[in-house]
Design a protein around this motif. Structure first.
Motif, mmCIF file in Angstrom:
data_model
loop_
_atom_site.group_PDB
_atom_site.id
_atom_site.type_symbol
_atom_site.label_atom_id
_atom_site.label_comp_id
_atom_site.label_asym_id
_atom_site.label_seq_id
_atom_site.Cartn_x
_atom_site.Cartn_y
_atom_site.Cartn_z
ATOM 1 N N LEU A 47 -37.609 36.196 10.005
ATOM 2 C CA LEU A 47 -38.284 36.641 9.330
ATOM 3 C C LEU A 47 -38.205 35.216 8.522
ATOM 4 C CD1 LEU A 47 -38.667 39.902 8.064
ATOM 5 C CD2 LEU A 47 -40.258 39.019 9.116
ATOM 6 N N PHE A 48 -37.229 34.721 8.234
ATOM 7 C CA PHE A 48 -37.118 33.548 7.766
ATOM 8 C C PHE A 48 -37.860 32.033 8.470
ATOM 9 C CE2 PHE A 48 -34.529 29.556 6.639
ATOM 10 C CZ PHE A 48 -34.379 29.535 5.549
ATOM 11 N N VAL A 49 -37.293 32.659 9.598
ATOM 12 C CA VAL A 49 -37.487 31.396 10.575
ATOM 13 C C VAL A 49 -39.346 31.599 10.692
ATOM 14 C CG1 VAL A 49 -37.771 29.916 13.068
ATOM 15 C CG2 VAL A 49 -35.793 30.741 12.095
ATOM 16 N N LEU A 50 -39.959 32.650 11.216
ATOM 17 C CA LEU A 50 -41.209 32.932 10.697
ATOM 18 C C LEU A 50 -41.847 31.892 9.427
ATOM 19 C CD1 LEU A 50 -43.589 34.044 12.385
ATOM 20 C CD2 LEU A 50 -43.256 36.064 11.513
ATOM 21 N N GLY A 51 -41.326 32.148 8.012
ATOM 22 C CA GLY A 51 -42.083 32.274 7.409
ATOM 23 C C GLY A 51 -42.217 30.537 7.437
ATOM 24 N N VAL A 54 -44.522 29.322 10.431
ATOM 25 C CA VAL A 54 -46.077 29.554 10.345
ATOM 26 C C VAL A 54 -45.870 29.616 8.444
ATOM 27 C CG1 VAL A 54 -47.903 31.655 11.573
ATOM 28 C CG2 VAL A 54 -45.941 31.278 12.169
ATOM 29 N N GLY A 55 -45.582 29.824 7.751
ATOM 30 C CA GLY A 55 -46.212 30.313 6.381
ATOM 31 C C GLY A 55 -46.483 28.898 6.073
ATOM 32 N N PRO A 56 -46.825 27.319 6.002
ATOM 33 C CA PRO A 56 -47.564 26.457 5.816
ATOM 34 C C PRO A 56 -48.988 27.105 6.666
ATOM 35 C CG PRO A 56 -45.207 25.562 6.494
ATOM 36 C CD PRO A 56 -44.978 27.316 6.694
ATOM 37 N N LEU A 57 -48.724 26.526 7.597
ATOM 38 C CA LEU A 57 -50.402 27.311 8.349
ATOM 39 C C LEU A 57 -51.352 28.567 7.544
ATOM 40 C CD1 LEU A 57 -49.640 26.652 12.164
ATOM 41 C CD2 LEU A 57 -49.881 25.098 10.439
ATOM 42 N N ILE A 58 -49.982 29.050 7.210
ATOM 43 C CA ILE A 58 -51.200 30.581 7.111
ATOM 44 C C ILE A 58 -51.818 29.667 5.427
ATOM 45 C CG2 ILE A 58 -51.276 32.473 6.215
ATOM 46 C CD1 ILE A 58 -49.107 33.468 8.379
ATOM 47 N N TRP A 59 -50.647 29.469 4.719
ATOM 48 C CA TRP A 59 -51.283 28.451 3.359
ATOM 49 C C TRP A 59 -51.965 27.367 3.009
ATOM 50 C CZ3 TRP A 59 -50.557 23.677 1.393
ATOM 51 C CH2 TRP A 59 -50.845 23.813 -0.275
ATOM 52 N N GLN A 60 -52.132 26.800 4.064
ATOM 53 C CA GLN A 60 -53.106 25.679 4.874
ATOM 54 C C GLN A 60 -54.058 26.225 4.017
ATOM 55 O OE1 GLN A 60 -51.621 22.782 6.162
ATOM 56 N NE2 GLN A 60 -53.619 21.974 7.470
ATOM 57 N N PHE A 61 -54.558 27.377 4.993
ATOM 58 C CA PHE A 61 -55.767 28.317 5.530
ATOM 59 C C PHE A 61 -56.745 28.498 4.399
ATOM 60 C CE2 PHE A 61 -57.658 31.784 7.426
ATOM 61 C CZ PHE A 61 -59.371 31.355 7.590
ATOM 62 N N LEU A 62 -55.403 29.383 3.936
ATOM 63 C CA LEU A 62 -55.885 30.145 2.567
ATOM 64 C C LEU A 62 -56.643 29.450 1.868
ATOM 65 C CD1 LEU A 62 -52.908 33.183 2.517
ATOM 66 C CD2 LEU A 62 -55.921 33.566 3.370
ATOM 67 N N ALA A 63 -55.517 27.884 1.303
ATOM 68 C CA ALA A 63 -55.687 27.161 0.381
ATOM 69 C C ALA A 63 -57.480 26.569 0.658
ATOM 70 C CB ALA A 63 -55.217 26.005 0.205
ATOM 71 N N SER A 64 -57.604 26.387 1.923
ATOM 72 C CA SER A 64 -58.404 25.856 2.571
ATOM 73 C C SER A 64 -60.420 26.781 2.012
ATOM 74 C CB SER A 64 -59.500 25.132 4.436
ATOM 75 O OG SER A 64 -58.881 26.469 4.983
ATOM 76 N N LEU A 65 -60.077 27.585 2.148
ATOM 77 C CA LEU A 65 -61.072 28.900 1.767
ATOM 78 C C LEU A 65 -61.064 28.875 0.109
ATOM 79 C CD1 LEU A 65 -60.190 31.590 4.373
ATOM 80 C CD2 LEU A 65 -62.008 29.926 4.741
ATOM 81 N N LYS A 66 -60.362 28.870 -0.447
ATOM 82 C CA LYS A 66 -61.096 28.407 -2.419
ATOM 83 C C LYS A 66 -61.404 27.306 -2.382
ATOM 84 C CE LYS A 66 -55.916 29.765 -3.483
ATOM 85 N NZ LYS A 66 -54.635 29.086 -4.597
ATOM 86 N N SER A 67 -62.121 28.564 -3.726
ATOM 87 C CA SER A 67 -63.172 27.424 -4.345
ATOM 88 C C SER A 67 -63.137 26.636 -5.480
ATOM 89 C CB SER A 67 -64.261 28.883 -4.662
ATOM 90 O OG SER A 67 -63.493 29.154 -6.228
ATOM 91 N N THR A 68 -64.155 25.547 -6.052
ATOM 92 C CA THR A 68 -63.491 25.033 -6.901
ATOM 93 C C THR A 68 -62.992 25.387 -7.998
ATOM 94 O OG1 THR A 68 -66.229 24.972 -7.613
ATOM 95 C CG2 THR A 68 -64.875 23.341 -6.081
ATOM 96 N N SER A 69 -63.264 26.171 -8.638
ATOM 97 C CA SER A 69 -62.463 27.331 -9.704
ATOM 98 C C SER A 69 -61.230 27.174 -9.779
ATOM 99 C CB SER A 69 -63.896 28.358 -9.862
ATOM 100 O OG SER A 69 -63.721 29.144 -8.796
#
Length: 307
Positions: A47-51, A54-69
């Motif tokens: 789980l540590f290696v997976l985080g 894969v963790g940065p990719l998931i965070w990057q995708f979620l950040a791209s879905l955020k609105s300007t606010s």
């Protein structure tokens, strides 16, 4: 009446107790994987290696879905977007010609994969043959060439490309990487794994050199070929430094180089748009890997370089 001999005596029919049901395969239990404490430590490490991977990719995708606010960084930033939107992806296609960049990257990838397959398989096949002089010297030179980083020969490569008149062209991006030493050695190791008896039997049947290479060696090294395809695709698709040096005009830029323009102030630097551009560039690589991962892992073990 004479009694029957032992050989002539009728044998008793075996007693049938009905049709036996086939045994069900035993399901693995927790104890089969080791002690509970060792199992917990193993999964925590996974789980540590997976985080980390894969963790940065998931965070990057979620950040791209955020609105300007919503904040991407800072104390008020959250992992999940409160109001998901595709505004950043629409902004990417509006600000830069993504279709042109993708087409240029596809051209470079097709040229790179084709040349790598053609030269790495043929060169690896020749290096796997013991019946010619100088084979070991060529193998040593290929292995030694892998010791020099790209940055050490970058200037000389650019001067050669400039003298050939290939600056600001996709051929100039492709030409220095038309074949890689690691792929040649990988295919050599895969071809060495083919039993010699199979080739001898093919020669007895009248198969020529090209027929043995095409119908015997290439099918046996299918896993290593997929490794070459995936590695070449990723290297050509994600390459940034060499296209940055060679290319000049926007119409000839590849995807990774073109999307880097989103970080300039001329487009009004938006972190969400940059994240969306990065996700767009990663999607083809992930799709290719998920489709070919079975052959990739098989080829890594079967096509290991033999010293």
């Amino acid at each position: 009446m004479t009694s029957l001999t032992t050989a002539e005596a009728p044998r008793k029919a075996p007693r049938t107790t009905g049709t036996r049901r086939p045994r069900r395969p035993r399901l693995p239990r927790w104890r089969d994987y080791g002690r509970p404490r060792e199992l917990i430590v193993r999964y925590l490490l996974l789980l540590f290696v997976l985080g980390i991977t894969v963790g940065p990719l998931i965070w990057q995708f979620l950040a791209s879905l955020k609105s300007t606010s919503e904040d991407v960084f800072g104390a008020n930033a959250t992992l999940l977007p409160h109001d998901p939107t595709l505004r950043a992806y629409r902004a990417v296609f509006e600000q830069v010609p993504v279709a042109t960049y993708i087409w240029n990257s596809v051209i470079v990838v097709v040229l790179s994969v084709t040349s790598q397959l053609l030269f790495s398989t043929t060169a690896g096949y020749m290096l796997s043959k013991p019946a010619w002089k100088g084979r070991k010297a060529v193998w040593i030179l290929l292995a030694a060439s892998m010791m020099f980083p790209f940055e050490s020969i970058m200037v000389s490569l650019f001067l050669s490309i400039r003298d050939l008149g290939l600056v600001d062209s996709l051929v100039g991006v492709w030409l220095p990487g038309f074949v890689a030493a690691i792929n040649v050695l990988l295919m050599r190791g895969a071809f060495l794994a083919v039993p010699r008896e199979l080739e001898d039997s093919a020669m007895i049947d009248g198969a020529g050199e090209w027929q043995r290479f095409r119908h015997l060696y290439l099918p046996s090294a299918w896993g290593a070929i997929m490794v070459v395809v995936i590695n070449t695709f990723i290297a050509a698709w994600d390459d940034f430094l060499w296209p940055l040096i060679v290319l000049r005009s926007e119409s000839s830029m590849t995807l990774t180089l073109g999307l880097s323009r989103l970080q300039s102030s001329s487009f009004g630097y938006d972190q969400r748009v940059v994240m969306a551009g990065s996700v767009i560039s990663i999607v083809p690589v992930l799709v290719l890997f998920f489709i070919t991962q079975r052959w990739f892992y098989k080829g890594v073990s079967a096509g290991a370089v033999k010293f």
